[in-house]
Scaffold this active site. Structure first.
Site, PDB file in Angstrom:
ATOM      1  N   PRO A 134       0.827  -1.205   0.000  1.00  0.00           N
ATOM      2  CG  PRO A 134      -0.848  -1.600   1.568  1.00  0.00           C
ATOM      3  CD  PRO A 134       0.481  -2.116   1.096  1.00  0.00           C
ATOM      4  CD  GLU A 135       3.331   2.772  -4.281  1.00  0.00           C
ATOM      5  OE1 GLU A 135       3.500   3.943  -4.686  1.00  0.00           O
ATOM      6  OE2 GLU A 135       3.592   1.767  -4.982  1.00  0.00           O
ATOM      7  CE  LYS A 153       5.760   3.416   0.442  1.00  0.00           C
ATOM      8  NZ  LYS A 153       6.760   2.386   0.105  1.00  0.00           N
ATOM      9  NE  ARG A 171       4.785 -11.533   1.599  1.00  0.00           N
ATOM     10  CZ  ARG A 171       5.559 -11.143   0.573  1.00  0.00           C
ATOM     11  NH1 ARG A 171       5.008 -10.524  -0.463  1.00  0.00           N
ATOM     12  NH2 ARG A 171       6.854 -11.345   0.597  1.00  0.00           N
ATOM     13  NE  ARG A 206      10.640  -2.881  -4.317  1.00  0.00           N
ATOM     14  CZ  ARG A 206       9.636  -2.205  -3.755  1.00  0.00           C
ATOM     15  NH1 ARG A 206       9.890  -1.169  -2.963  1.00  0.00           N
ATOM     16  NH2 ARG A 206       8.382  -2.557  -3.957  1.00  0.00           N
TER      17      ARG A 206
END
Length: 261
Positions: free
Chosen positions: A2-3, A58, A110, A248
């Site tokens: 989530p950003e 975030k 997670r 990334r």
């Protein structure tokens, strides 16, 4: 992960469902994500109400009537769910019960998220050395942040100490829309390129909030709908490529986003 746009949706969700309701109980099916003892959370929350909720990049902060702040970081899979008369979500890590029998749960499959307590959001921001929320920056503030940076522009955009809220997907998108290669050295960008990047940052983030992050609802000429190595570029006859930048997976169009020589 989530950003900033997704955190905005969580913020709005909490405002619509949970603000102003008295907290009667706090449960922790698992305590591994807590950054303070469970007893401290219970002491700060039980008997209080959420007064307001704010986004910080975030992170999502919820203030209580005794002025404590409950702060969530969502990791890769964190989410909030408001419900009643059902079993808790499978991966619930924190369950907040209200006096109307509804509950707000924080789940994280997670286990990469974190749950904090803080006295103020300003203090939390300072302790974690977070930059300003990206969507709150003025153009001049944005340009000031970039002026002494020498790393790749994508790495700078994703550095939460520089500005808070940008991650992999939306940094790729704003670079694509601005026509800037993700490996471009920040100090090699022209003033006009930096200004265009700021413009695209605001436009991309606001659109993502409007579309609630649903990729199929984005315009056809957005990279987010074509994030696959070898996919056709929606703006030219080139192909989308995948490379690594700052560790990334990064997607871009070599034809639209020329690499500096």
């Amino acid at each position: 992960m989530p950003e900033l746009p997704e955190i905005t949706l969580f913020r709005n969700y909490v405002r619509e469902t949970s603000v102003g309701k008295k907290i009667t109980k706090v449960e922790f099916p698992e305590t591994s994500l807590l950054q303070s003892p469970a007893s401290k959370f219970e002491e700060a929350l039980v008997g209080e109400k959420f007064e307001k909720t704010e986004r910080l990049g975030k992170y999502l902060g919820l203030s209580t009537t005794d002025k404590s702040w409950l702060i969530f970081h969502f990791g890769m899979t964190g989410k909030l769910e408001y419900y009643a008369n059902q079993e808790p979500p499978k991966y619930a890590k924190m369950i907040i019960s209200f006096d109307d029998d509804y509950k707000l749960s924080y789940s994280c499959r997670r286990k990469l998220g974190k749950i904090f307590l803080a006295e103020t959001l300003v203090e939390f921001k300072a302790e974690n050395e977070l930059g300003e929320d990206a969507l709150q920056l003025s153009e001049n503030e944005f340009l000031k942040l970039l002026e002494d940076k020498t790393g790749s522009i994508k790495a700078v955009l994703m550095d939460q100490h520089v500005m808070a809220g940008l991650g992999n997907v939306y940094s790729d998108e704003m670079l694509y829309q601005a026509g800037i290669h993700p490996k471009s050295r920040t100090n090699h960008l022209s003033a006009s390129e930096k200004k265009q990047l700021y413009k695209e940052m605001i436009a991309v983030l606001e659109l993502a909030i409007e579309k609630e992050g649903v990729r199929d609802d984005f315009p056809e000429d957005y990279l987010i709908r074509h994030r696959k190595d070898g996919a056709d570029c929606p703006k030219c006859e080139g192909e989308i490529k995948q490379i690594k930048v700052a560790g990334r997976s990064t997607y871009f169009c070599p034809s639209c986003q020329k690499e500096e020589k």
